[in-house]
Design a protein around this motif. Structure first.
Motif, short mmCIF file in Angstrom:
data_model
loop_
_atom_site.label_atom_id
_atom_site.label_comp_id
_atom_site.label_asym_id
_atom_site.label_seq_id
_atom_site.Cartn_x
_atom_site.Cartn_y
_atom_site.Cartn_z
N HIS A 33 -19.11 4.53 21.92
CA HIS A 33 -18.23 3.70 21.10
C HIS A 33 -16.86 4.36 21.01
O HIS A 33 -16.74 5.59 21.09
CB HIS A 33 -18.79 3.53 19.68
N VAL A 34 -15.82 3.52 20.82
CA VAL A 34 -14.46 4.03 20.70
C VAL A 34 -13.77 3.34 19.53
O VAL A 34 -14.00 2.17 19.25
CB VAL A 34 -13.65 3.81 21.99
N VAL A 35 -12.90 4.09 18.86
CA VAL A 35 -12.05 3.56 17.79
C VAL A 35 -10.61 3.63 18.28
O VAL A 35 -10.13 4.71 18.64
CB VAL A 35 -12.22 4.35 16.49
N VAL A 36 -9.94 2.49 18.31
CA VAL A 36 -8.59 2.38 18.85
C VAL A 36 -7.61 2.07 17.73
O VAL A 36 -7.60 0.95 17.21
CB VAL A 36 -8.53 1.30 19.95
N PRO A 37 -6.77 3.03 17.33
CA PRO A 37 -5.79 2.77 16.27
C PRO A 37 -4.58 2.02 16.82
O PRO A 37 -4.19 2.18 17.98
CB PRO A 37 -5.39 4.17 15.80
N GLY A 38 -3.94 1.23 15.95
CA GLY A 38 -2.70 0.56 16.30
C GLY A 38 -1.51 1.43 15.97
O GLY A 38 -1.58 2.31 15.10
N ILE A 39 -0.38 1.18 16.67
CA ILE A 39 0.81 2.00 16.43
C ILE A 39 2.03 1.16 16.06
O ILE A 39 2.90 1.62 15.33
CB ILE A 39 1.12 2.88 17.65
N THR A 40 2.10 -0.08 16.56
CA THR A 40 3.18 -1.00 16.20
C THR A 40 2.59 -2.40 16.06
O THR A 40 1.52 -2.70 16.60
CB THR A 40 4.28 -1.05 17.28
N LEU A 63 1.00 1.11 11.34
CA LEU A 63 2.37 1.34 11.77
C LEU A 63 2.61 2.85 11.82
O LEU A 63 2.70 3.51 10.80
CB LEU A 63 3.36 0.66 10.80
N HIS A 64 2.68 3.38 13.02
CA HIS A 64 2.76 4.81 13.29
C HIS A 64 4.15 5.35 12.95
O HIS A 64 5.16 4.75 13.34
CB HIS A 64 2.45 5.02 14.77
N GLY A 92 -4.64 2.23 10.38
CA GLY A 92 -4.13 3.39 11.10
C GLY A 92 -3.64 3.01 12.49
O GLY A 92 -3.97 1.93 12.99
N GLU A 93 -2.84 3.75 13.03
CA GLU A 93 -2.55 5.14 12.71
C GLU A 93 -1.31 5.16 11.83
O GLU A 93 -0.26 4.66 12.22
CB GLU A 93 -2.32 5.90 14.01
N ILE A 94 -1.41 5.76 10.68
CA ILE A 94 -0.30 5.83 9.73
C ILE A 94 -0.10 7.28 9.34
O ILE A 94 -0.91 8.15 9.66
CB ILE A 94 -0.59 4.97 8.48
N GLY A 95 1.01 7.57 8.66
CA GLY A 95 1.19 8.95 8.22
C GLY A 95 2.63 9.34 8.04
O GLY A 95 3.51 8.51 7.83
N LEU A 96 2.86 10.65 8.13
CA LEU A 96 4.19 11.24 7.98
C LEU A 96 4.40 12.27 9.08
O LEU A 96 3.51 13.08 9.35
CB LEU A 96 4.34 11.93 6.62
#
Length: 252
Positions: A33-40, A63-64, A92-96
């Motif tokens: 299995h794979v988890v694919v985060p979004g970036i935009t 929103l990365h 995700g993928e979110i953060g600072l």
């Protein structure tokens, strides 16, 4: 017990020529299995399309911070709509990222996305660069119950602080490099119940694969490195990693 790649960007152009074959290679070595985060926001539609095409593909939408210049003012509303449609197992993928521009706007987007995660009762996938302590404070203050720090590279003390908060540490290719002593020590001493595996494909290649495209099949190399630095036997590690990932993302 199968392995789950908790963080890989398989929707990117790097996999356009052989995406199905790449997923088959992973399945053949037990990464099922794979988890694919979004970036935009522009990436979310393709992620949804891929999830329809390929079995055992799970999406997160976010929103990365690295792409802060590409995010529009209305993207938070679009993210809320995406989450309302279902099909996401995380935000995700979110953060600072302290190496990127416009920290005030990064913080604004982070807080808004943490609020959505709480509203939709979803875990968060967190990106960090020189921001681990601030991220932990923000995540806890928003009342986020489940979170994973992508590509954890902090100290032993920081690893314990995240684990004590009930959150998870993403363990990737960094630990395959003998010179990465700080990260290897932190992961070696962290509570087993806080660890999950990832590749960050196509980035973060494992030792010996520098300059090459990374892919989920190589997560077995991360697992082997984890076995080298931990005290538990491989079958115990494998079972715990699987259980941790299922708990993090609410998988059965």
């Amino acid at each position: 017990m199968s392995l789950i790649d908790t963080h890989c960007h398989l929707n990117l152009q790097a996999f356009d020529e052989d995406r199905a074959e790449m997923l088959m290679r992973a399945h053949q070595v037990g990464v099922t299995h794979v988890v694919v985060p979004g970036i935009t926001a522009a990436s979310w539609a393709q992620q949804r399309d891929c999830a329809k095409r390929y079995a055992n593909w799970f999406n997160a939408f976010g929103l990365h911070p690295y792409f802060i210049d590409q995010h529009q003012d209305g993207d938070i509303d679009l993210l809320a709509q995406q989450l309302h449609q279902g099909g996401a197992i995380a935000v995700g993928e979110i953060g600072l990222d302290a190496t990127c521009a416009d920290m005030p706007r990064q913080r604004k987007l982070l807080h808004a996305q943490l609020e959505l995660a709480v509203e939709f009762q979803l875990p968060v996938i967190l990106h960090h660069r020189k921001t681990l302590d601030e991220l932990l404070k923000c995540t806890r203050e928003h009342g986020v119950e489940r979170a994973v720090v992508h590509a954890f590279s902090g100290s032993e003390q920081q690893a314990l602080a995240w684990a004590d908060a009930g959150y998870y540490l993403g363990v990737g290719g960094v630990i395959t490099y003998p010179r990465a002593q700080k990260t290897r020590r932190a992961i070696a001493s962290a509570p087993l119940h806080a660890l999950v595996l990832e590749t960050d494909s196509p980035d973060m290649p494992t030792c010996g694969k520098q300059g090459q495209r990374n892919e989920p099949a190589y997560m077995t190399r991360v697992f082997d490195a984890l076995c080298e630095i931990r005290q538990e036997p491989p079958h115990v590690l494998r079972a715990a990693l699987h259980a941790n990932t299922c708990a993090l993302f609410g998988l059965s």
